[in-house]
Design a protein around this motif. Structure first.
Motif, PDB file in Angstrom:
ATOM      1  N   TYR C  95       0.836  -1.198   0.000  1.00 52.32           N
ATOM      2  CA  TYR C  95       0.000   0.000   0.000  1.00 52.32           C
ATOM      3  C   TYR C  95       0.872   1.250   0.000  1.00 52.32           C
ATOM      4  N   GLU C  96       1.960   1.181   0.791  1.00 48.49           N
ATOM      5  CA  GLU C  96       2.899   2.301   0.791  1.00 48.49           C
ATOM      6  C   GLU C  96       3.555   2.426  -0.571  1.00 48.49           C
ATOM      7  N   GLU C  99       1.283   4.252  -2.870  1.00 44.82           N
ATOM      8  CA  GLU C  99       1.302   5.700  -2.649  1.00 44.82           C
ATOM      9  C   GLU C  99       2.554   6.322  -3.248  1.00 44.82           C
ATOM     10  N   SER C 100       3.712   5.659  -3.056  1.00 44.54           N
ATOM     11  CA  SER C 100       4.949   6.208  -3.611  1.00 44.54           C
ATOM     12  C   SER C 100       4.893   6.273  -5.126  1.00 44.54           C
ATOM     13  N   CYS C 102       2.279   6.470  -7.018  1.00 40.77           N
ATOM     14  CA  CYS C 102       1.345   7.517  -7.447  1.00 40.77           C
ATOM     15  C   CYS C 102       1.991   8.879  -7.324  1.00 40.77           C
ATOM     16  N   ALA C 103       2.697   9.076  -6.230  1.00 39.55           N
ATOM     17  CA  ALA C 103       3.370  10.361  -6.037  1.00 39.55           C
ATOM     18  C   ALA C 103       4.407  10.582  -7.123  1.00 39.55           C
ATOM     19  N   ASP C 108      -3.476  10.524  -9.474  1.00 38.58           N
ATOM     20  CA  ASP C 108      -4.452  10.747  -8.404  1.00 38.58           C
ATOM     21  C   ASP C 108      -5.463   9.608  -8.439  1.00 38.58           C
TER      22      ASP C 108
END
Lengths: 464, 570, 164
Positions: C95-96, C99-100, C102-103, C108
């Motif tokens: 999950y982390e 997020e990374s 996507c960043a 988004d």
């Protein structure tokens, strides 16, 4: 045969007994036929073709080989289910859809040692009388599909496939068939429906037992990748010698896949029943992370019932009955079943005390809700319901009675469905509640009973 | 020589032993024993996927003795003890086995049903107040009989498309769908029009047609009949009437010679819906949309409601007695060979019999009916679009109905025929008689349910009852005698044809003794050899084979094949 | 732009169909895979082309396309990323990782739901979705970028930089 060297850092553990995985991570190894031939590939096929097909099946029966895909059903017995009066074409399908969470073994055979599989398939097809076979590869192994097709082409050129294999008069075509991302295609009748070009809805049994009415309603044998690879080794050393590895009724070797909260996760081929849970976790996988204690183990893929650290089990009967702890359990089919779980696919997931049980269960429930094919009522409605409850649980929006509802929903699925996916999605919930009810309830908030909550906006886990 | 008996197997159902032929499905065995097993996806005319799980029952077999142990001994009836399995099995797709036990009650079976009901209702929308299926909905029914009685579901329900026009006659509310797949199987297996399918997966599975495609085949409305819930509804019937207000009358479709068995749903004299009624010798469980929907004309404003007599250029209202005595007088001015009588193959056998008497009494020069031929559709629609051609042949004694119409036209043209009685036929539109030709007649009497050009040209117009407004018998293309039962009254002063033909005979000076349609039926049994020995009661709701014409119904033939292959029960 | 299947693609498809001598319908999956590989996703025309090729009603092909997450009905990014979300990888930090990624790619994911599992970057270069167990649980977190497989993913920058 040349001495085997493995790539640095990927050497087998001392407790391993590499047979099917002999060539995995091998230094100087590649998937080509040339390399395989230098290491004895297709010699057992040659031997098999000199035997009567039924004699091949008998050897496999005598060896006691049990399916390595998850069900552990005796392979030779399965092959023998084809009606002797059958006049329809027979098909063999290699189930290379490896999708059971926690399992990662067939992947390596497909990518690195395709000829071992192909040889096993040709021998199996010869034994059951199949002239057309498919390897059903999961979509997420695109490279493996290419490697397999290359290997098949190589084998065909050398006469190990196609017409009149090795001048035996036996014909066989093998084709690779790629799936498209559905766990239910690992279920043999779902796989068959998928191969027929339809939605992969598993079939009711009776009457659609694949050995009687499988692919195109003809007798079909569906076997796991690893299972088929064992076949040539059985012929190589003989059924009796093969059965002397492993333990009685749990013969041979199998690949265990360990993941989760251990220092050294990975795959290990061990003699069935000769390694205990504790040895696997602490000796082979380097134990838990520093400062951590064992909380739970899922021993056979996420569908298997969870076992709690510190649990004890009574195994054996009468005078032979004894009590053992979780870490004493030998990694075999029968003992794990006697302990209320299963050896399944060999995927061992280790959970330490840093993990929230609610979070673990919710992750698993999301998997099954996403993968449910939707054909039959209990699984279709129940798997999504269970996911929604545990979504609320991890978001802090569940009440204690939700745990009872959760348990009840799971029990309304278990045993009531068309296929084993019902048990697969219900057992995690049933067993986590059975073993860890206190923890689950601790994450609930009393007093939320009457609130109808919109779970969609509160989901903590990703909404797929 | 003794009959060949089927292999019979003993099965215990809820504690009682019964015998059934080998190969009987468990659910059918229970039904024959008087025990209904609740189900959704199972249908005896379709393949059995076993997906709803509502028919789960407890099952047992004789226990297998442990190695070395003795086999259990049978009791005085030859029955072995039953060992009950902890895992329930579906009753729809499994066949019975010797000495099997079935429990349709008890904690396991009842627990299964409660569980399935709760799960089916989990995502089901609370549409009952606006759903047509209410009152004939399996979900409602089984919920009351087998459900928990309260919901524990606290989550957001899955949303799916509502009010989707999947075809010109069928509408879909996807959220109500319980994914039993009956509609898909019907389209695939019976209608040969595989336009329906499931898209997406899991709980988001949605019944769909392909964008731009439709469920438009002429059997599409059968999917509405077999949908156990209100997911598929009929556009024609949507929001029209609650089923519990309607009276159900069993009768026969008259749009072609097949004679599909139907149920007419009416309330206070108005028909709201027609559905097929099972008859495994005629139409199985199905009927064509075109036939099913052809009832609205019965309530059309164009219905003739009163006897009419031509007065100058127009018609004026008359009483029955005035119209009939006027007709009798006008007919009396002509000799028999100057009068022609055209009856209809849409008339019942009883009507045809009294028409025969009229024809005989008048000594008519021409007696014929109007043929109606279309293209057979290979399913249930016959090429013969008249429902009682065989009745015309047997009762009126016409070998070749319609063969004399050309000569009749010539006869009118030449002036040989001066009087014409056209019963229940519109000769202008349906038999090629021009208004100008009819204008040559001295006397034209016509009866028909609706206003029409033939009536415009007639001297006397009598309103006749539509098919749902009369009782009687008809013979279908296979030679089966079937009963029409009157569902509603005709509008205004409409009478069934046999009534005013009888009255016309009386007005002409003839006698009768006919007071009811059943009296005519008795007369049929005495005067027409094929009907000898019959009684009205013998016909029943399913009819009886009377004459073997050798004609088969294609859909039924295909069904027989599938029964023989064991795919469907039948 | 009208839908046109190049001759090379069609001949590959024709060859694959020969792998199913018993029933042409069995070729549905390989035909769809080949078309998706070429076009990046399966349009309505692709579905209808497949139906015509295999003598099937279009709905019977659509049934299959919408069942499998491996088939996309809208164009993904040039590089499509799939991150495993199932238990072992989640425990290893997938999950982390999501997020990374996507960043790093400017994606988004707030509009993602069951019917729209794929999110695209504004420039269309990357798209991303969660996938279920990719069968490499001992080396999580794992992800795939198009057909490339990555395990023990930790350096998101290095991974993304491989895709210019």
């Amino acid at each position: 045969m040349s001495a085997i060297a493995y790539k640095s850092g990927r050497e087998p553990h001392a407790r391993e007994h590499r047979v099917v995985f002999r060539n995995i991570d091998r230094d100087g190894w590649d998937p080509s036929l040339a390399t395989a031939l230098k290491n004895g590939a297709y010699e057992q096929l040659n031997k098999a073709l000199t035997m009567e097909p039924t004699a091949v099946t008998d050897e496999v029966k005598k060896a006691g080989l049990r399916g390595r895909g998850g069900a552990g059903f005796p392979t030779g017995v399965k092959w023998g289910f084809i009606p002797p009066t059958n006049t329809k074409p027979v098909y063999l399908i290699c189930n290379a859809d490896e999708s059971e969470p926690g399992t990662f073994k067939d992947r390596y055979i497909l990518h690195q040692d395709p000829h071992q599989l192909i040889e096993g398939m040709v021998i199996a097809c010869y034994a059951v009388g199949a002239k057309l076979a498919y390897i059903y590869v999961r979509e997420e192994f695109p490279e493996a599909a290419t490697i397999l097709e290359t290997a098949i082409a190589e084998a065909k050129k050398k006469g190990f496939l196609g017409k009149n294999i090795l001048q035996s008069g036996f014909d066989l075509e093998i084709y690779v068939h790629r799936g498209a991302g559905a766990y239910i295609c690992g279920e043999e009748t779902g796989l068959i429906e998928s191969l027929e070009g339809k939605r992969p809805y598993p079939r009711i049994k009776p009457p659609y037992f694949p050995a009687a009415m499988g692919l195109y309603l003809c007798p079909t044998i569906v076997n796991n990748v690893e299972t088929l690879c064992h076949v040539k080794h059985i012929l190589e050393i003989g059924a009796e010698a093969w059965a002397n590895t492993g333990t009685p009724n749990n013969t041979g070797t199998r690949i265990l896949c360990v993941s989760g909260d251990v220092q050294k996760p990975g795959y290990f081929e061990v003699e069935v029943g000769k390694v205990t849970m504790g040895e696997l976790i602490h000796e082979i996988c380097g134990g838990l992370k520093p400062g951590r204690k064992l909380k739970a183990v899922i021993p056979g893929g996420s569908s298997a019932k969870v076992l709690r650290a510190g649990e004890s089990f009574t195994v054996g009967r009468g005078d032979a009955a004894k009590t053992i702890g979780l870490e004493d359990i030998p990694m075999d089919f029968d003992t794990l079943a006697a302990c209320g779980s299963m050896a399944g696919s060999g995927g061992v997931i280790v959970i330490d005390d840093s993990r929230s049980i609610s979070w673990v269960l919710n992750n698993i429930n999301n998997f099954y809700a996403h993968e449910s094919c939707g054909q039959c009522t209990p699984c279709r409605e129940g798997s999504l319901w269970m996911k929604k409850i545990t979504d609320r649980l991890v978001a802090g929006k569940a009440s204690p009675s939700d745990i009872d509802t959760l348990d009840s929903v799971a029990r309304n699925i278990d045993g009531r469905t068309i296929c084993a996916f019902g048990e697969a999605c219900a057992w995690p919930t049933e067993s986590f509640i059975d073993k860890f009810r206190d923890e689950l309830v601790a994450d609930t908030k009393p007093g939320l009973e009457t609130a109808i909550v919109n779970a969609e906006s509160l989901t903590a886990a990703a909404n797929l | 020589m003794s009959e060949v008996k089927p292999d019979l197997i003993d099965v215990q159902i809820d504690g009682e032993w019964h015998s059934f032929p080998k190969g009987t499905r468990m659910i059918e065995a229970c039904r024959q024993a008087g025990v209904e097993v609740p189900h959704y996806c199972y249908h005896p005319k379709l393949s059995s996927p076993g997906n709803c799980r509502m028919c789960l029952v407890e099952m047992g077999t004789p226990p297998r003795p442990a190695p070395g142990a003795e086999a259990p001994a049978p009791d005085e009836h030859g029955h072995l003890p039953i060992s009950w399995m902890p895992r329930p099995v579906i009753a729809c797709a499994n066949t019975i086995s010797p000495n099997m036990g079935i429990r349709t009650t008890g904690p396991l079976t009842e627990g299964c049903r409660q569980g399935v009901m709760e799960l089916l209702l989990a995502n089901h929308p609370l549409d009952c107040p606006i759903c047509d299926q209410a009152g004939e909905c399996s979900l409602q029914e089984f919920s009351v009989e087998h459900g928990r009685g309260e919901s524990r579901f606290r989550e957001q329900k899955v949303k799916k498309p509502k009010n989707v026009p999947v075809g010109p006659r069928v509408r879909l509310d996807d959220e109500r769908c319980i994914m039993c797949s009956r509609c898909i199987r019907f389209c695939d297996e019976i209608a040969d029009d595989p336009v329906l399918g499931f898209t997406d997966r899991g709980s988001h599975t949605t019944l769909s047609v392909y964008p731009g495609h439709e469920l438009a085949n002429n059997y599409s409305l059968n999917t509405v009949d077999i949908c156990p819930v209100g997911a598929l509804t009929s556009n024609d019937f949507r929001f029209q009437m609650r089923v519990w207000f309607m009276k159900e009358t069993s009768t026969i479709d008259v749009n072609c010679g097949t004679g599909c068995n139907v149920t007419v749903f009416s309330r206070e004299g108005k028909i709201y819906r027609v559905t097929p009624r099972q008859n495994n010798a005629v139409n199985s469980d199905w009927m064509p949309d075109s036939h099913r929907l052809n009832f609205h004309w019965i309530h059309s404003d164009a219905r003739l409601t009163d006897p009419l007599i031509k007065d100058g250029a127009n018609h004026r209202l008359a009483t029955w007695s005035e119209a009939l005595s006027y007709s009798a007088a006008k007919l009396g001015e002509l000799s028999g060979d100057q009068i022609a009588l055209v009856a209809s193959a849409r008339m019942t056998n009883e009507e045809l019999l009294i028409v025969k008497r009229l024809a005989t009494m008048l000594g008519v020069g021409f007696l014929d009916t109007v043929p109606r031929v279309g293209e057979a559709d290979g399913y249930l629609i016959s090429a013969d679009r008249n429902p009682n051609t065989l009745g015309v042949k047997l009762v009126l004694g016409l070998d070749d109905p319609g063969a004399k119409l050309a000569d009749l036209k010539a006869g009118i043209q030449s002036g040989k025929i001066k009087g014409l009685i056209a019963l229940q036929e519109n000769l202008v539109d349906d038999a090629g008689f021009s208004a100008e030709l009819l204008g040559r007649l001295d006397f034209l009497l016509t009866t028909y349910p609706l206003a029409n050009p033939t009536a415009d040209a007639a001297h006397v117009v009598l309103p006749s009852a539509g098919w749902a407004e009369k009782s009687g018998t008809m013979l279908n293309v296979t030679g089966r005698l079937q009963r029409l039962n009157r569902a509603i009254d005709g509008p205004g002063q409409t009478l069934e044809s046999w009534e005013f033909v009888r009255d016309l005979i009386q007005a002409l000076g003839g006698g009768n003794g006919i007071y009811a349609a059943t009296d005519l039926f008795s007369a049929l049994t005495q005067e027409v050899p094929a009907f000898a020995g019959l009684t009205w009661g013998m016909i029943g709701d399913q009819g009886i084979p009377l004459v073997d014409t050798g004609v088969t119904i294609p859909l039924l033939e295909r069904e027989k094949e599938r029964i023989a292959q064991g795919i469907v029960v039948g | 732009m009208s839908f046109l299947v190049p001759a090379t693609v069609e001949s590959e498809i024709d060859e694959r169909i020969t792998h199913y001598p018993v029933s042409k319908r069995s070729a549905v999956l390989p035909v769809l895979h080949t078309l998706q590989h070429h076009f990046g996703y399966l349009s309505e025309e692709a579905v209808e082309w497949t139906a015509a090729k295999l003598d099937l009603e279009p709905i019977k092909v659509l049934e299959v396309v919408t069942f499998y997450p491996g088939f996309r009905q809208s164009a993904p990014g040039k590089y499509h990323i799939r991150v495993c979300r199932t238990l072992s990888c989640a425990m290893a930090g997938s999950y982390e990782l999501m997020e990374s990624l996507c960043a790093k790619t400017g994606i988004d994911r707030s509009g993602v739901d069951h019917h729209h599992p794929i999110a695209l970057s504004a420039d269309g270069k990357f798209s991303i979705e969660f996938a279920e167990c990719l069968a490499s649980c001992g080396s999580g977190p794992v992800c795939m970028v198009n057909d490339d497989f990555y395990e023990n993913v930790s350096d998101v920058d290095a991974l993304i930089q491989q895709y210019p």
